[in-house]
Design a protein around this motif. Structure first.
Motif, PDB file in Angstrom:
ATOM      1  N   GLY A  30       0.795  -1.222   0.000  1.00  0.00           N
ATOM      2  CA  GLY A  30       0.000   0.000   0.000  1.00  0.00           C
ATOM      3  C   GLY A  30       0.825   1.268   0.000  1.00  0.00           C
ATOM      4  O   GLY A  30       0.568   2.200  -0.770  1.00  0.00           O
ATOM      5  N   VAL A  31       1.859   1.333   0.853  1.00  0.00           N
ATOM      6  CA  VAL A  31       2.625   2.568   0.987  1.00  0.00           C
ATOM      7  C   VAL A  31       3.389   2.903  -0.294  1.00  0.00           C
ATOM      8  O   VAL A  31       3.720   4.071  -0.549  1.00  0.00           O
ATOM      9  CB  VAL A  31       3.592   2.464   2.192  1.00  0.00           C
ATOM     10  N   GLY A  32       3.621   1.900  -1.133  1.00  0.00           N
ATOM     11  CA  GLY A  32       4.389   2.125  -2.353  1.00  0.00           C
ATOM     12  C   GLY A  32       3.743   3.046  -3.349  1.00  0.00           C
ATOM     13  O   GLY A  32       4.413   3.573  -4.248  1.00  0.00           O
ATOM     14  N   THR A  33       2.436   3.260  -3.219  1.00  0.00           N
ATOM     15  CA  THR A  33       1.771   4.116  -4.212  1.00  0.00           C
ATOM     16  C   THR A  33       1.473   5.515  -3.697  1.00  0.00           C
ATOM     17  O   THR A  33       0.934   6.336  -4.435  1.00  0.00           O
ATOM     18  CB  THR A  33       0.471   3.450  -4.720  1.00  0.00           C
ATOM     19  N   LEU A  34       1.839   5.820  -2.450  1.00  0.00           N
ATOM     20  CA  LEU A  34       1.604   7.167  -1.935  1.00  0.00           C
ATOM     21  C   LEU A  34       2.355   8.207  -2.768  1.00  0.00           C
ATOM     22  O   LEU A  34       1.770   9.178  -3.266  1.00  0.00           O
ATOM     23  CB  LEU A  34       2.021   7.240  -0.463  1.00  0.00           C
ATOM     24  N   GLY A  35       3.651   7.995  -2.926  1.00  0.00           N
ATOM     25  CA  GLY A  35       4.435   8.940  -3.721  1.00  0.00           C
ATOM     26  C   GLY A  35       4.113   8.876  -5.197  1.00  0.00           C
ATOM     27  O   GLY A  35       4.113   9.903  -5.891  1.00  0.00           O
ATOM     28  N   ARG A  36       3.807   7.666  -5.706  1.00  0.00           N
ATOM     29  CA  ARG A  36       3.469   7.512  -7.121  1.00  0.00           C
ATOM     30  C   ARG A  36       2.250   8.349  -7.470  1.00  0.00           C
ATOM     31  O   ARG A  36       2.236   9.067  -8.470  1.00  0.00           O
ATOM     32  CB  ARG A  36       3.189   6.044  -7.459  1.00  0.00           C
ATOM     33  N   ASP A  37       1.234   8.246  -6.662  1.00  0.00           N
ATOM     34  CA  ASP A  37       0.007   8.984  -6.975  1.00  0.00           C
ATOM     35  C   ASP A  37       0.168  10.476  -6.736  1.00  0.00           C
ATOM     36  O   ASP A  37      -0.503  11.284  -7.390  1.00  0.00           O
ATOM     37  CB  ASP A  37      -1.158   8.419  -6.171  1.00  0.00           C
ATOM     38  N   GLY A  38       1.061  10.842  -5.808  1.00  0.00           N
ATOM     39  CA  GLY A  38       1.359  12.255  -5.655  1.00  0.00           C
ATOM     40  C   GLY A  38       1.989  12.828  -6.911  1.00  0.00           C
ATOM     41  O   GLY A  38       1.611  13.906  -7.385  1.00  0.00           O
ATOM     42  N   VAL A  39       2.947  12.104  -7.485  1.00  0.00           N
ATOM     43  CA  VAL A  39       3.608  12.566  -8.709  1.00  0.00           C
ATOM     44  C   VAL A  39       2.636  12.559  -9.887  1.00  0.00           C
ATOM     45  O   VAL A  39       2.616  13.498 -10.697  1.00  0.00           O
ATOM     46  CB  VAL A  39       4.848  11.702  -9.011  1.00  0.00           C
ATOM     47  N   TYR A  40       1.822  11.495  -9.993  1.00  0.00           N
ATOM     48  CA  TYR A  40       0.853  11.443 -11.086  1.00  0.00           C
ATOM     49  C   TYR A  40      -0.113  12.639 -11.006  1.00  0.00           C
ATOM     50  O   TYR A  40      -0.455  13.253 -12.020  1.00  0.00           O
ATOM     51  CB  TYR A  40       0.064  10.134 -11.044  1.00  0.00           C
ATOM     52  N   THR A  41      -0.533  12.962  -9.792  1.00  0.00           N
ATOM     53  CA  THR A  41      -1.435  14.098  -9.605  1.00  0.00           C
ATOM     54  C   THR A  41      -0.756  15.406  -9.983  1.00  0.00           C
ATOM     55  O   THR A  41      -1.377  16.296 -10.570  1.00  0.00           O
ATOM     56  CB  THR A  41      -1.902  14.155  -8.141  1.00  0.00           C
ATOM     57  N   LEU A  42       0.527  15.527  -9.651  1.00  0.00           N
ATOM     58  CA  LEU A  42       1.271  16.732 -10.019  1.00  0.00           C
ATOM     59  C   LEU A  42       1.244  16.945 -11.527  1.00  0.00           C
ATOM     60  O   LEU A  42       0.995  18.060 -12.005  1.00  0.00           O
ATOM     61  CB  LEU A  42       2.719  16.605  -9.531  1.00  0.00           C
ATOM     62  N   VAL A  43       1.446  15.871 -12.285  1.00  0.00           N
ATOM     63  CA  VAL A  43       1.455  15.977 -13.749  1.00  0.00           C
ATOM     64  C   VAL A  43       0.032  16.147 -14.286  1.00  0.00           C
ATOM     65  O   VAL A  43      -0.231  17.034 -15.114  1.00  0.00           O
ATOM     66  CB  VAL A  43       2.127  14.737 -14.378  1.00  0.00           C
ATOM     67  N   SER A 174      -4.671   8.212  -2.101  1.00  0.00           N
ATOM     68  CA  SER A 174      -5.442   9.437  -1.859  1.00  0.00           C
ATOM     69  C   SER A 174      -4.666  10.423  -1.007  1.00  0.00           C
ATOM     70  O   SER A 174      -4.738  11.641  -1.229  1.00  0.00           O
ATOM     71  CB  SER A 174      -6.772   9.088  -1.182  1.00  0.00           C
ATOM     72  N   VAL A 175      -3.922   9.906  -0.024  1.00  0.00           N
ATOM     73  CA  VAL A 175      -3.077  10.799   0.784  1.00  0.00           C
ATOM     74  C   VAL A 175      -2.065  11.501  -0.114  1.00  0.00           C
ATOM     75  O   VAL A 175      -1.868  12.727  -0.028  1.00  0.00           O
ATOM     76  CB  VAL A 175      -2.360  10.008   1.893  1.00  0.00           C
ATOM     77  N   GLY A 176      -1.431  10.740  -1.009  1.00  0.00           N
ATOM     78  CA  GLY A 176      -0.472  11.337  -1.928  1.00  0.00           C
ATOM     79  C   GLY A 176      -1.114  12.331  -2.872  1.00  0.00           C
ATOM     80  O   GLY A 176      -0.591  13.435  -3.093  1.00  0.00           O
ATOM     81  N   GLN A 177      -2.266  11.948  -3.428  1.00  0.00           N
ATOM     82  CA  GLN A 177      -2.964  12.820  -4.371  1.00  0.00           C
ATOM     83  C   GLN A 177      -3.302  14.170  -3.753  1.00  0.00           C
ATOM     84  O   GLN A 177      -3.001  15.225  -4.314  1.00  0.00           O
ATOM     85  CB  GLN A 177      -4.256  12.147  -4.838  1.00  0.00           C
ATOM     86  N   PHE A 178      -3.924  14.117  -2.590  1.00  0.00           N
ATOM     87  CA  PHE A 178      -4.456  15.359  -2.037  1.00  0.00           C
ATOM     88  C   PHE A 178      -3.429  16.133  -1.221  1.00  0.00           C
ATOM     89  O   PHE A 178      -3.627  17.316  -0.961  1.00  0.00           O
ATOM     90  CB  PHE A 178      -5.745  15.075  -1.280  1.00  0.00           C
ATOM     91  N   ALA A 179      -2.318  15.482  -0.847  1.00  0.00           N
ATOM     92  CA  ALA A 179      -1.189  16.246  -0.324  1.00  0.00           C
ATOM     93  C   ALA A 179      -0.653  17.159  -1.416  1.00  0.00           C
ATOM     94  O   ALA A 179      -0.314  18.327  -1.165  1.00  0.00           O
ATOM     95  CB  ALA A 179      -0.098  15.301   0.170  1.00  0.00           C
TER      96      ALA A 179
END
Length: 479
Positions: A30-43, A174-179
Motif C-alpha cells: 500500500g505505501v508504495g503508491t503514496l508517492g506515485r500517486d502524488g507525482v501522477y497528480t502533479l502531472v 489518496s493521501v499522496g494525491q491530495f497532499a
C-alpha cells in the motif's frame, strides 16, 4: 475425474484462506503508491496550470500543446497492453513485477522533473521538446504502474484480502494525491515568495515529489512477498496471444469501458478545481481548503469501504453511490458560492467516488480468473494494462476538455475573475459539472447492462479452475 470433488473444495479454500504474508504485504504494498500517486497528480492536475499560469504559454501555442498531449497520451496508452505482455513474459530473481517497478520508477522520476523545467524554449521548439519528454514519461510510467498493480492479483485469491489490499493502496494513493492537490500551491508560493510560484519553485517541488516516490516504491520492492505456495504468475504472451487475451475477455472489456467513462467524468471535475476557484469563485487561495474536503472525503470513503462491504454486495454499493453522486453534481451546479456548502457537496461526491474506484479495481482483478477460465491462460499485467490505458486516455481527454474550455471561455487570456464573462463561467461549469455527471451515469449503465462477474460467479470460476488444477505450482520460475 475422481479428484474433481476435492479440487473444487480446494478452490473454495483458496478464496477463503489467509495468504501467508498478507499483513506484511498489506502495508508494504500500500505505501508504495503514496508517492506515485502524488507525482501522477502533479502531472495530471498541475502541468496545464504550470504551462498557462506560470510559463504564460500563449493561446496559439496552447492549442498545439493540448493537441500534442492528447496524441502522445493516446498513443502511449495503446502501448500499455504491449508493456503488460512484456511484464507477464518476464522472469527474474526478483519476480515478474519488481524490475519494471524499479526501472520505470527511476526514468519517470527524471522525466517528471524535466516536464517542470523551463528550458527557455518557445514556439515549435517548445512543442517538440515537451512532446518528447511527455512520451518518455508516459512509457516509463506504464512500466512501473503495471509492475505495481499487476502485483495485486498475484498476492491473493481471497476476495476479502484483495479488497483490503486495494483499499489500503487507494487510501495511501489518496493521501499522496491530495497532499499534492492542496499542498503544491502553498509550497511553490512559499519557495518562490510570490503567489502562484515560479518556474524554479515548481521544479524544486517536482524534485521533492519524485524523491518521495522513489523512496516509498523501494519499500514495496524490498518488502512485498508474492505467493509461492500456489501458481499466480502471468503466462508468457506474444502479440498474437495479447490480442486474444484483450479482445476475447469480454468481461474485461466491459469493466474497462465502465471505468473509462467514470474516470472521464471524475478526472475532469477534479482537474478543473483550481480554475473554478480562481475564475468562478474569485479566490484561488481558497482552493487548498476545498481540496481538503475532497481529500478527506476520499480517504474516509476508502477507510469505510471494508465495513460497508460486510453489509452490502458490490452491486448495491455501486448503484446507490452513482445515484447520490449525480444528485450531488446537480446540487453543486445550483449551489451558492459558499465554501462550506461546496466543500460539503465535494466531500459526499468524492467519498462515494472512492467506493466506485475500489469496485472498478476489484472488478478488473476478478476478470483475470474469468480470462483464465475462458481462455486457458492467466495474464495479470496484461489485464491490468487497461488501468494505465484508462488513466492515460481519460487524462488526455480531461486535459483536452480543460484546455479547450479555458481557451474558448477566455480564461487563458484573463488574469482575474473580472475579466471572464458570465458565458465563459457557464461554459466552465458545464464542462466541470454537467458533462462529468452524464459520463458517470453512463459508466453505471454500461456496467449494469454488461458486467456479469459478481461474487457468486467469481466463486464458481475459481472452484472450476481449481478442479482443473490451474493453481498448481509448476516451478516455471527461477526461484
Amino acid at each position: 475425474m475422481t479428484d474433481a470433488g476435492p479440487r473444487q473444495a480446494a478452490g473454495a479454500d483458496l478464496r477463503s484462506q489467509a495468504s501467508p504474508d498478507f499483513r506484511r504485504n498489506l502495508w508494504t504494498f500500500g505505501v508504495g503508491t503514496l508517492g506515485r500517486d502524488g507525482v501522477y497528480t502533479l502531472v495530471a492536475f498541475y502541468l496545464v496550470v504550470y504551462l498557462t499560469d506560470v510559463l504564460d504559454v500563449p493561446s496559439a501555442t496552447m492549442w498545439w500543446i493540448s493537441a500534442v498531449m492528447l496524441i502522445v497520451r493516446l498513443g502511449d496508452a495503446f502501448l500499455d497492453p504491449v508493456i503488460g505482455a512484456l511484464v507477464d513474459s518476464s522472469r527474474s530473481r526478483w519476480g515478474q513485477f519488481k524490475p519494471w517497478l524499479a526501472g520505470g520508477g527511476v526514468v519517470s522520476a527524471v522525466a517528471t522533473v524535466l516536464l517542470f523545467t523551463d528550458f527557455g524554449l518557445s514556439g515549435s521548439a517548445f512543442v517538440v521538446a515537451f512532446g518528447v519528454i511527455l512520451l518518455v514519461w508516459g512509457i516509463a510510467w506504464s512500466a512501473h504502474d503495471l509492475g505495481y498493480w499487476g502485483m495485486l492479483p498475484a498476492l491473493s485469491l481471497n476476495p476479502s484480502e484483495r479488497e483490503r489490499l486495494a483499499a489500503t493502496a487507494k487510501t495511501f494513493a489518496s493521501v499522496g494525491q491530495f497532499a499534492v492537490v492542496s499542498g503544491a500551491p502553498i509550497v511553490v508560493a512559499v519557495l518562490a515568495g510570490t503567489e502562484g510560484g515560479s518556474p524554479a519553485s515548481w521544479q524544486l517541488f517536482a524534485v521533492i515529489a519524485v524523491t518521495v516516490m522513489v523512496a516509498l516504491m523501494a519499500v514495496t520492492f524490498v518488502g512485498v512477498r508474492e505467493r509461492r505456495d500456489i501458481d499466480l504468475d502471468g503466462a508468457h504472451t506474444d502479440l498474437r496471444q495479447l490480442a486474444r487475451v484483450l479482445f476475447r475477455n469480454d468481461q474485461l472489456l466491459w469493466a474497462a469501458a465502465a471505468y473509462l467513462l467514470f474516470m472521464l467524468g471524475y478526472g475532469t471535475t477534479i482537474t478543473f478545481g483550481w480554475y473554478f476557484f480562481k475564475y468562478a469563485y474569485g479566490d484561488e487561495n481558497v482552493f487548498p481548503v476545498f481540496a481538503l474536503f475532497v481529500g478527506l472525503g476520499q480517504i474516509a470513503g476508502l477507510m469505510t469501504f471494508p465495513l460497508v462491504r460486510k453489509r452490502w454486495p458490490r452491486g448495491r454499493i455501486y448503484t446507490w453511490s452513482t445515484v447520490i453522486i449525480v444528485i450531488a453534481y446537480a446540487a453543486f451546479v445550483a449551489a451558492p458560492m459558499k465554501l462550506a456548502i461546496l466543500g460539503a457537496l465535494a466531500f459526499v461526491m468524492f467519498f462515494l467516488a472512492s467506493w466506485i474506484m475500489l469496485l472498478m479495481l476489484v472488478f478488473q482483478a476478478d476478470t483475470i480468473e474469468y480470462g483464465q477460465w475462458k481462455l486457458g491462460r492467466r495474464n495479470n499485467a496484461v489485464t491490468f494494462a487497461l488501468q494505465p490505458f484508462i488513466n492515460k486516455t481519460s487524462a488526455a481527454m480531461n486535459t483536452w476538455i480543460i484546455s479547450a474550455t479555458i481557451i474558448l471561455a477566455g480564461i487563458n487570456d484573463a488574469d482575474t475573475a473580472a475579466e471572464v464573462t458570465a458565458g465563459g463561467i457557464r461554459l466552465m461549469k458545464f464542462s466541470m459539472l454537467v458533462l462529468p455527471a452524464i459520463l458517470i451515469a453512463l459508466a453505471y449503465l454500461v456496467w449494469r447492462a454488461r458486467f456479469r462477474v459478481d461474487e457468486a460467479e467469481h466463486a464458481r470460476i475459481v472452484a472450476e479452475l481449481a478442479a482443473r488444477g490451474s493453481f498448481v505450482e509448476d516451478s516455471h520460475w527461477e526461484r
